[in-house]
Design a protein around this motif. Structure first.
Motif, PDB file in Angstrom:
ATOM      1  N   PHE A  62       0.677  -1.339  -0.378  1.00  0.00           N
ATOM      2  CA  PHE A  62       0.024  -0.072  -0.594  1.00  0.00           C
ATOM      3  C   PHE A  62       0.658   1.455  -0.228  1.00  0.00           C
ATOM      4  O   PHE A  62       1.875   1.084   0.334  1.00  0.00           O
ATOM      5  CB  PHE A  62      -0.784   0.209   0.968  1.00  0.00           C
ATOM      6  CG  PHE A  62       0.094  -0.240   2.413  1.00  0.00           C
ATOM      7  CD1 PHE A  62      -0.071   1.245   2.797  1.00  0.00           C
ATOM      8  CD2 PHE A  62       0.290  -1.406   3.340  1.00  0.00           C
ATOM      9  CE1 PHE A  62       0.681   1.184   4.208  1.00  0.00           C
ATOM     10  CE2 PHE A  62       1.159  -1.586   4.203  1.00  0.00           C
ATOM     11  CZ  PHE A  62       1.324  -0.384   4.614  1.00  0.00           C
ATOM     12  N   ALA A  63      -0.144   2.484  -0.479  1.00  0.00           N
ATOM     13  CA  ALA A  63       0.702   3.563  -0.670  1.00  0.00           C
ATOM     14  C   ALA A  63       0.888   4.596   1.118  1.00  0.00           C
ATOM     15  O   ALA A  63       0.047   4.335   1.158  1.00  0.00           O
ATOM     16  CB  ALA A  63       0.950   4.335  -1.601  1.00  0.00           C
ATOM     17  N   THR A  64       1.459   4.679   1.367  1.00  0.00           N
ATOM     18  CA  THR A  64       0.922   5.351   2.943  1.00  0.00           C
ATOM     19  C   THR A  64       2.759   6.715   2.519  1.00  0.00           C
ATOM     20  O   THR A  64       3.443   6.483   1.797  1.00  0.00           O
ATOM     21  CB  THR A  64       1.216   4.716   3.973  1.00  0.00           C
ATOM     22  OG1 THR A  64       1.622   5.266   5.248  1.00  0.00           O
ATOM     23  CG2 THR A  64       3.201   4.329   4.239  1.00  0.00           C
ATOM     24  N   SER A  65       2.418   7.477   3.627  1.00  0.00           N
ATOM     25  CA  SER A  65       3.769   8.320   4.259  1.00  0.00           C
ATOM     26  C   SER A  65       3.966   7.999   5.478  1.00  0.00           C
ATOM     27  O   SER A  65       3.840   7.499   6.187  1.00  0.00           O
ATOM     28  CB  SER A  65       3.043   9.676   4.391  1.00  0.00           C
ATOM     29  OG  SER A  65       2.592   9.963   4.643  1.00  0.00           O
ATOM     30  N   ALA A  66       5.660   8.852   5.625  1.00  0.00           N
ATOM     31  CA  ALA A  66       6.837   8.268   7.541  1.00  0.00           C
ATOM     32  C   ALA A  66       6.795   9.455   7.647  1.00  0.00           C
ATOM     33  O   ALA A  66       7.973  10.411   6.103  1.00  0.00           O
ATOM     34  CB  ALA A  66       7.354   6.820   6.938  1.00  0.00           C
ATOM     35  N   TYR A  67       7.606   9.599   8.859  1.00  0.00           N
ATOM     36  CA  TYR A  67       8.266  11.103   8.227  1.00  0.00           C
ATOM     37  C   TYR A  67       9.601  11.007   8.023  1.00  0.00           C
ATOM     38  O   TYR A  67      10.467   9.696   8.102  1.00  0.00           O
ATOM     39  CB  TYR A  67       8.293  11.101  10.689  1.00  0.00           C
ATOM     40  CG  TYR A  67       7.335  12.042  10.928  1.00  0.00           C
ATOM     41  CD1 TYR A  67       6.909  13.461  11.106  1.00  0.00           C
ATOM     42  CD2 TYR A  67       6.418  11.188  11.728  1.00  0.00           C
ATOM     43  CE1 TYR A  67       5.703  13.791  11.838  1.00  0.00           C
ATOM     44  CE2 TYR A  67       5.345  11.549  12.282  1.00  0.00           C
ATOM     45  CZ  TYR A  67       5.046  12.481  12.267  1.00  0.00           C
ATOM     46  OH  TYR A  67       3.875  13.063  12.630  1.00  0.00           O
ATOM     47  N   ARG A  68      10.175  11.909   7.636  1.00  0.00           N
ATOM     48  CA  ARG A  68      11.322  12.312   6.489  1.00  0.00           C
ATOM     49  C   ARG A  68      12.752  11.301   7.625  1.00  0.00           C
ATOM     50  O   ARG A  68      13.505  11.421   6.878  1.00  0.00           O
ATOM     51  CB  ARG A  68      11.643  13.288   5.849  1.00  0.00           C
ATOM     52  CG  ARG A  68      11.612  14.315   6.962  1.00  0.00           C
ATOM     53  CD  ARG A  68      10.414  15.481   6.621  1.00  0.00           C
ATOM     54  NE  ARG A  68      12.215  16.569   5.051  1.00  0.00           N
ATOM     55  CZ  ARG A  68      11.360  17.899   4.886  1.00  0.00           C
ATOM     56  NH1 ARG A  68      10.537  18.441   4.769  1.00  0.00           N
ATOM     57  NH2 ARG A  68      12.585  18.459   4.299  1.00  0.00           N
TER      58      ARG A  68
END
Length: 281
Positions: free
Chosen positions: A264-270
């Motif tokens: 799945f596509a998600t985002s995370a802290y850089r």
């Protein structure tokens, strides 16, 4: 090596137990990547998509190895060579591990009006326009996609290599173009990488061409590695600017995640440490 399930691992498990799986399982060792060619000494496979995909992660000697962990916009790991999957790595100057303060271009400001510390970045942080005290001396503060000097693939592999975009990763999950299935290596000495994802092209003329995405067990945050079998995260070169009203706006970048081998596509802290799979056009 002891395999440890952390609190973060349990959170990952809890958030995906209700997700429908659409991957199958192949317990045989995948066939040789006979369709691979090379660019600048690194092999790639043409799946008939918008970009060519490398056969290995950065820092990996073979498709079975997970390779190194990078913070978003960092071009080298925060640990010394050979410590990628160690529970107690030898840090290369980053004594706090993969934390916000070690994130490239991170800078904090005291907001006197609110009486609180504001976390910002001097590059790839268009939210900075909201702050009168924000440092806009770097012309890339408005950018939302990594430039080559901050791209781990471009810096480490050179030539045309770069990190994939969010849309390029999402192509791999398009069931009309690719088949996604879990595989299990017959023999692997690497923590977590006995599991992985095999992505095979369905595009006419490229049928059967495939790439393997090994799973490292998760990601690095602070000084720990999150471990859940069949779990990993791959960075894209794109900043997450999808929700301007959220407190995490501009603090996260897009990733392709696999949790229990569900992609799945998600985002995370850089600042988190994740793997990189290069591409080129």
């Amino acid at each position: 090596m002891k395999q440890r399930i952390t609190f973060g691992s349990m959170m990952l498990l809890s958030c995906v137990l209700s997700m429908p799986a659409f991957v199958s399982c192949d317990k045989d060792e995948p066939e040789t990547l006979s369709s691979a060619a090379s660019l600048n000494g690194h092999e790639y496979v043409d799946l008939g998509l918008s970009v060519k995909w490398a056969t290995c992660n950065i820092g990996a000697a073979s498709p079975a190895q997970p390779g190194d962990f990078f913070a978003w916009s960092a071009v080298k790991p925060f640990y010394k060579p050979g410590s990628a999957l160690s529970e107690d790595p030898e840090w290369d100057g980053y004594t706090s591990g993969y934390s916000m303060t070690g994130s490239p271009y991170y800078k904090s400001y005291l907001d006197f009006g609110k009486g609180e510390i504001i976390a910002t970045w001097t590059r790839y942080f268009p939210k900075g326009s909201d702050y009168d005290f924000y440092d806009k001396s770097d012309p890339l503060w408005r950018d939302t996609r990594l430039v080559s000097e901050d791209d781990a693939a471009s810096v480490n592999w050179g030539d045309k290599w770069r990190m994939p975009t969010k849309s390029e990763f999402e192509e791999l999950l398009d069931t009309a173009k690719c088949k996604v299935e879990m595989y299990m290596y017959a023999d692997s000495a690497f923590l977590g990488s006995e599991y992985g994802i095999k992505i095979t092209s369905k595009v006419p003329g490229y049928e059967g061409n495939f790439i393997l995405l090994p799973t490292s067990g998760g990601a690095r945050q602070d000084k720990e590695i999150t471990y859940v079998p069949g779990t990993t995260f791959y960075w894209t070169g794109d900043l997450d600017i999808s929700n301007p009203d959220n407190d995490s706006y501009c603090k996260k970048a897009w990733t392709l995640g696999f949790v229990l081998n569900i992609p799945f596509a998600t985002s995370a802290y850089r600042y988190a440490g994740m793997q990189v799979r290069p591409v080129f056009k």
